[in-house]
Write an enzyme that holds these catalytic residues in place. Structure first.
Site, PDB file in Angstrom:
ATOM      1  N   ARG A  94      50.253  10.117  87.755  1.00  0.00           N
ATOM      2  CA  ARG A  94      49.787   9.111  86.801  1.00  0.00           C
ATOM      3  C   ARG A  94      48.336   8.713  87.074  1.00  0.00           C
ATOM      4  O   ARG A  94      47.936   8.498  88.211  1.00  0.00           O
ATOM      5  CB  ARG A  94      50.679   7.869  86.868  1.00  0.00           C
ATOM      6  CG  ARG A  94      50.310   6.809  85.850  1.00  0.00           C
ATOM      7  CD  ARG A  94      51.413   5.800  85.667  1.00  0.00           C
ATOM      8  NE  ARG A  94      51.727   5.051  86.873  1.00  0.00           N
ATOM      9  CZ  ARG A  94      52.646   4.083  86.929  1.00  0.00           C
ATOM     10  NH1 ARG A  94      53.341   3.770  85.846  1.00  0.00           N
ATOM     11  NH2 ARG A  94      52.881   3.460  88.077  1.00  0.00           N
ATOM     12  N   LYS A 120      57.893   2.356  80.783  1.00  0.00           N
ATOM     13  CA  LYS A 120      58.051   1.058  80.120  1.00  0.00           C
ATOM     14  C   LYS A 120      56.738   0.578  79.497  1.00  0.00           C
ATOM     15  O   LYS A 120      56.708   0.136  78.350  1.00  0.00           O
ATOM     16  CB  LYS A 120      58.545   0.008  81.125  1.00  0.00           C
ATOM     17  CG  LYS A 120      59.881   0.300  81.756  1.00  0.00           C
ATOM     18  CD  LYS A 120      60.387  -0.882  82.543  1.00  0.00           C
ATOM     19  CE  LYS A 120      59.427  -1.390  83.601  1.00  0.00           C
ATOM     20  NZ  LYS A 120      59.153  -0.395  84.655  1.00  0.00           N
ATOM     21  N   ARG A 150      58.883   2.282  96.712  1.00  0.00           N
ATOM     22  CA  ARG A 150      58.979   1.535  95.455  1.00  0.00           C
ATOM     23  C   ARG A 150      60.320   1.797  94.768  1.00  0.00           C
ATOM     24  O   ARG A 150      60.950   0.874  94.232  1.00  0.00           O
ATOM     25  CB  ARG A 150      57.836   1.915  94.511  1.00  0.00           C
ATOM     26  CG  ARG A 150      56.466   1.464  94.989  1.00  0.00           C
ATOM     27  CD  ARG A 150      55.394   1.910  94.028  1.00  0.00           C
ATOM     28  NE  ARG A 150      55.589   1.314  92.703  1.00  0.00           N
ATOM     29  CZ  ARG A 150      54.963   1.750  91.618  1.00  0.00           C
ATOM     30  NH1 ARG A 150      54.148   2.803  91.683  1.00  0.00           N
ATOM     31  NH2 ARG A 150      55.169   1.153  90.464  1.00  0.00           N
TER      32      ARG A 150
END
Length: 312
Positions: A127, A13, A169
């Site tokens: 990431r 996103k 998460r």
């Protein structure tokens, strides 16, 4: 362009929001960034948020909505905005709709980046972020590099991107945020975008979904054709196909008097002219009477002839 981005952690996103922001000049509004910025600048809402976070509590929706209202009031948000990270549940979505309606900037679309669970795990664990420019990278595409190609600064891993935290998460997302998919779908705002593939390909899909203008049901009018119009259309189509729609002539029904008059035109004419015409029965009777008279006369003649012959 007034949109909300939905998607699980690691769906991309933030990356796609930055691309949309760079191309269309609309700000990316992230709730996390707003909180950090407000705390750093020491604003009234920032001080409230700081006190809540230092107490180990979650920042209330009222504070976050207040930060969003202030951010959207800036001149660069006049053309639109890209909301990332908020709302996270249905209650927040209701409050956001009320806020945006009150300021005259209602949502145009909600884009859902759809990415399989396995891909999310790989992306999150690999990431890395640049502390200077905020660019996001992945160790699988860096070929062993540990610094930002743009700034040259060392990349870092977010604490919540570690494998032991990623699973939790994703569970939280499934429980709280995923119901928003059905929520926005019922409102007719949801547009699902495949989030796998090259970044450019995903961005093209995101861009097309963001710019697509919905057609409201009220603007679509369906008119029923009139019967005459249908008949005329059928005759036209029949002519085009070479077929003539011939009309059937009505059958002539002759009544009994009409049949008699049709069989006896002479009698009909005579009656019109005032002349008397003998009926069939009278004619037949006259013929029989004349025949009898002829026979009787011949008998009398034969008798007379015999009598004369005797006298001689």
């Amino acid at each position: 362009m007034r949109i909300v981005l939905l998607g699980a952690p690691g769906s991309g996103k933030g990356t796609q929001a930055q691309r949309l922001q760079a191309k269309y000049g609309v700000p990316q509004v992230s709730s996390g960034d707003l909180l950090r910025d407000a705390v750093a600048r020491g604003t009234e809402l920032g001080l409230k948020a700081k006190a809540v976070m230092e107490a180990g509590q979650l920042v209330s929706d009222d504070i976050v909505l207040g930060l969003i209202r202030d951010r959207l009031s800036r001149p660069d948000a006049a053309k639109g905005f890209i909301l990332d990270g908020f709302p996270r549940n249905e209650d927040q979505a209701d409050s956001l709709n009320e806020l945006l309606t009150s300021i005259g900037q209602p949502l145009e679309a909600v884009l859902l980046l759809d990415v399989p669970h396995e891909t999310l795990m790989q992306r999150l664990a690999g990431r890395r972020l640049c502390p200077t420019c905020g660019s996001v990278y992945n160790v699988h595409s860096l070929d062993g590099a540990t610094t930002c190609p743009k700034e040259g600064t060392a990349l870092y891993q977010r604490p919540d991107d570690k494998e032991e935290v990623i699973g939790k998460r994703l569970e939280v997302y499934a429980q709280q945020t995923q119901p928003l998919i059905e929520y926005y779908s019922k409102l007719g705002l949801l547009r699902t975008v495949a989030g796998e593939g090259e970044l450019d390909s995903v961005f093209e899909r995101m861009e097309a979904a963001a710019l697509a203008k919905p057609v409201s049901a009220a603007s679509v009018k369906v008119r029923k054709a009139r019967p005459q119009a249908k008949k005329a259309g059928a005759q036209k189509s029949a002519k085009k196909s070479g077929k003539k729609s011939a009309k059937k002539a009505p059958k002539k029904v002759i009544t009994t008097p009409a049949r008699k008059s049709a069989k006896k035109p002479a009698r009909k004419k005579a009656v019109k002219s005032g002349k008397k015409v003998a009926s069939r029965k009278v004619v037949k009777k006259t013929v029989r009477t004349a025949a009898k008279k002829t026979v009787s006369r011949s008998k009398v003649a034969r008798k007379r002839a015999k009598a004369a012959a005797r006298k001689k």
